[in-house]
Scaffold this motif. Structure first.
Motif, short mmCIF file in Angstrom:
data_model
loop_
_atom_site.label_atom_id
_atom_site.label_comp_id
_atom_site.label_asym_id
_atom_site.label_seq_id
_atom_site.Cartn_x
_atom_site.Cartn_y
_atom_site.Cartn_z
N THR A 124 0.90 -0.77 -0.08
CA THR A 124 -0.32 -0.09 0.30
C THR A 124 0.54 0.98 0.10
O THR A 124 0.46 2.04 -0.48
N ASP A 125 2.32 1.02 0.62
CA ASP A 125 2.62 2.25 0.52
C ASP A 125 3.41 2.33 -0.62
O ASP A 125 3.58 3.99 -1.30
N GLN A 126 3.94 1.47 -1.28
CA GLN A 126 4.76 1.67 -2.90
C GLN A 126 3.44 1.91 -4.08
O GLN A 126 3.52 3.03 -3.96
N GLU A 127 2.27 1.99 -3.36
CA GLU A 127 1.51 2.39 -4.26
C GLU A 127 0.92 3.65 -3.85
O GLU A 127 0.93 4.15 -4.71
N ALA A 128 1.03 4.07 -2.87
CA ALA A 128 0.96 5.51 -2.47
C ALA A 128 1.62 6.49 -3.31
O ALA A 128 1.78 7.84 -3.45
N ALA A 129 3.19 6.11 -3.08
CA ALA A 129 4.31 6.83 -3.87
C ALA A 129 4.46 6.92 -4.89
O ALA A 129 4.82 8.12 -5.10
N ILE A 130 3.91 5.90 -5.68
CA ILE A 130 3.75 5.99 -7.27
C ILE A 130 2.17 7.12 -7.36
O ILE A 130 2.70 7.36 -8.68
N ALA A 131 1.61 7.04 -6.84
CA ALA A 131 0.30 7.64 -7.15
C ALA A 131 1.31 8.93 -6.59
O ALA A 131 0.93 10.11 -7.64
N ASP A 132 2.02 9.34 -5.78
CA ASP A 132 2.19 11.27 -5.54
C ASP A 132 3.19 11.65 -6.42
O ASP A 132 3.14 12.43 -6.83
N GLN A 133 4.01 10.39 -6.77
CA GLN A 133 4.98 10.70 -7.78
C GLN A 133 4.42 11.06 -9.28
O GLN A 133 4.61 12.05 -10.24
N VAL A 134 3.01 10.31 -9.85
CA VAL A 134 2.70 10.81 -10.49
C VAL A 134 2.19 11.75 -10.89
O VAL A 134 1.65 12.82 -11.34
N LYS A 135 1.12 12.14 -9.50
CA LYS A 135 0.60 13.19 -9.50
C LYS A 135 1.59 14.77 -10.29
O LYS A 135 1.54 15.38 -9.98
N GLN A 136 3.27 14.24 -9.20
CA GLN A 136 3.91 15.88 -9.47
C GLN A 136 4.14 15.66 -10.73
O GLN A 136 4.52 16.60 -11.35
N MET A 137 4.50 14.57 -11.35
CA MET A 137 4.92 14.51 -12.42
C MET A 137 3.87 15.19 -13.63
O MET A 137 4.02 15.54 -14.19
N THR A 138 2.60 15.02 -13.47
CA THR A 138 1.44 14.99 -14.14
C THR A 138 0.63 16.48 -13.85
O THR A 138 -0.09 16.66 -14.93
N GLY A 139 1.42 16.84 -12.73
CA GLY A 139 0.07 17.95 -12.16
C GLY A 139 -1.51 17.60 -12.10
O GLY A 139 -1.92 18.78 -11.84
N ALA A 140 -1.86 16.12 -11.62
CA ALA A 140 -3.65 16.00 -11.48
C ALA A 140 -3.77 15.60 -10.66
O ALA A 140 -2.76 15.95 -9.32
N ASN A 141 -5.00 15.93 -10.33
CA ASN A 141 -5.40 16.33 -8.34
C ASN A 141 -5.47 14.52 -8.45
O ASN A 141 -5.06 14.94 -6.81
N ALA A 142 -5.96 13.57 -8.91
CA ALA A 142 -5.71 12.33 -8.35
C ALA A 142 -5.25 11.78 -9.12
O ALA A 142 -5.49 12.23 -10.57
N VAL A 143 -4.80 10.11 -9.03
CA VAL A 143 -4.57 9.30 -9.91
C VAL A 143 -5.16 8.32 -9.54
O VAL A 143 -5.35 7.82 -7.99
N GLU A 144 -5.67 7.68 -10.35
CA GLU A 144 -5.90 6.02 -10.54
C GLU A 144 -5.15 4.89 -10.86
O GLU A 144 -4.87 5.25 -12.00
N LEU A 145 -4.68 4.21 -10.32
CA LEU A 145 -3.64 2.99 -10.59
C LEU A 145 -3.77 1.77 -11.08
O LEU A 145 -4.88 0.96 -10.57
N ASN A 146 -3.74 1.56 -12.39
CA ASN A 146 -3.70 0.49 -12.64
C ASN A 146 -3.12 -0.51 -12.66
O ASN A 146 -1.73 -0.60 -13.20
N ILE A 147 -2.86 -1.60 -11.56
CA ILE A 147 -1.76 -2.28 -11.15
C ILE A 147 -1.19 -3.69 -12.03
O ILE A 147 -2.95 -4.71 -11.77
N SER A 148 -0.30 -3.99 -12.47
CA SER A 148 -0.51 -5.41 -13.02
C SER A 148 1.17 -6.14 -12.16
O SER A 148 2.06 -5.22 -11.98
N THR A 149 1.11 -7.30 -12.49
CA THR A 149 2.76 -8.20 -12.69
C THR A 149 2.67 -8.54 -13.51
O THR A 149 2.24 -8.82 -14.02
N ASP A 150 4.09 -8.42 -13.20
CA ASP A 150 5.47 -9.39 -14.50
C ASP A 150 6.15 -9.62 -13.54
O ASP A 150 7.25 -8.87 -13.58
N ALA A 151 6.72 -10.87 -13.53
CA ALA A 151 7.88 -11.65 -12.90
C ALA A 151 9.29 -11.19 -14.30
O ALA A 151 10.12 -11.53 -13.92
N ASP A 152 9.00 -10.67 -15.44
CA ASP A 152 9.97 -10.90 -16.41
C ASP A 152 11.07 -10.14 -16.05
O ASP A 152 11.82 -9.80 -16.39
#
Length: 185
Positions: A124-152
């Motif tokens: 959850t902390d990593q998701e929040a950190a990513i959302a905060d980073q994306v907010k800063q990069m884009t200037g968005a009010n909020a961020v929705e994350l569509n998360i998937s995993t890829d072991a490769d």
């Protein structure tokens, strides 16, 4: 390509009409949640998808199932919109209309959708950190994350926002090192 254009010619006006109705009735967020719930149902139930898409199923049967699926919690305007799609034989476009409506809602509220692919499930902390980073990069009010995993990926994450890709994966770093080594020869 022509098929996608034809679909867009149906999907966009209906999604726009639903957005207009949602704004006039101050129910944008409620309609967006209804659309997200239907999109989730489309993903989870191939049976529901094939029932809705089947042109041989009677309109009244489709309306009954939609009313049952939506339950008492769905706004009457939204349910009537679904019934209109059934009556006009546009219910086959429901998934696309819902996707377009959610996209319009994001744009209206300055919300960015970020596709995040990670090597391992994120905390959850990593998701929040990513959302905060994306907010800063884009200037968005909020961020929705569509998360998937890829072991490769081996380690790290790849974040895609619109057409921009931020590759912080170990696989991406190795690829960049390889390109640098090949380029220096």
């Amino acid at each position: 390509m022509k098929g996608n254009t034809m679909i867009a010619q149906v999907v966009e006006p209906y999604a726009g009409a639903l957005m207009t109705l949602a704004q006039e009735t101050n129910k944008v967020e409620a309609f967006a949640e209804n659309c997200r719930a239907l999109l989730s149902l489309f993903q989870e139930s191939a049976e529901f998808r094939s029932f809705v898409m089947n042109p041989l199923v009677k309109a009244e049967d489709k309306k009954g199932v939609l009313q049952g699926v939506c339950g008492q919690d769905v706004d009457a305007y939204f349910l009537n919109f679904l019934f209109l799609l059934v009556d006009r034989r546009r219910i086959v476009f429901l998934e696309g209309i819902c996707q377009e409506f959610v996209a319009l809602q994001r744009k209206l509220n300055n919300i960015v959708l970020a596709d995040v692919t990670s090597a391992q499930p994120l905390t959850t902390d990593q998701e929040a950190a990513i959302a905060d980073q994306v907010k800063q990069m884009t200037g968005a009010n909020a961020v929705e994350l569509n998360i998937s995993t890829d072991a490769d990926l081996i380690g790290g994450v790849v974040i895609k926002v619109g057409s921009k890709v931020f590759d912080a994966s170990l696989r991406g770093q190795l690829r960049r090192i390889s390109m640098d080594l090949l380029g220096s020869n």
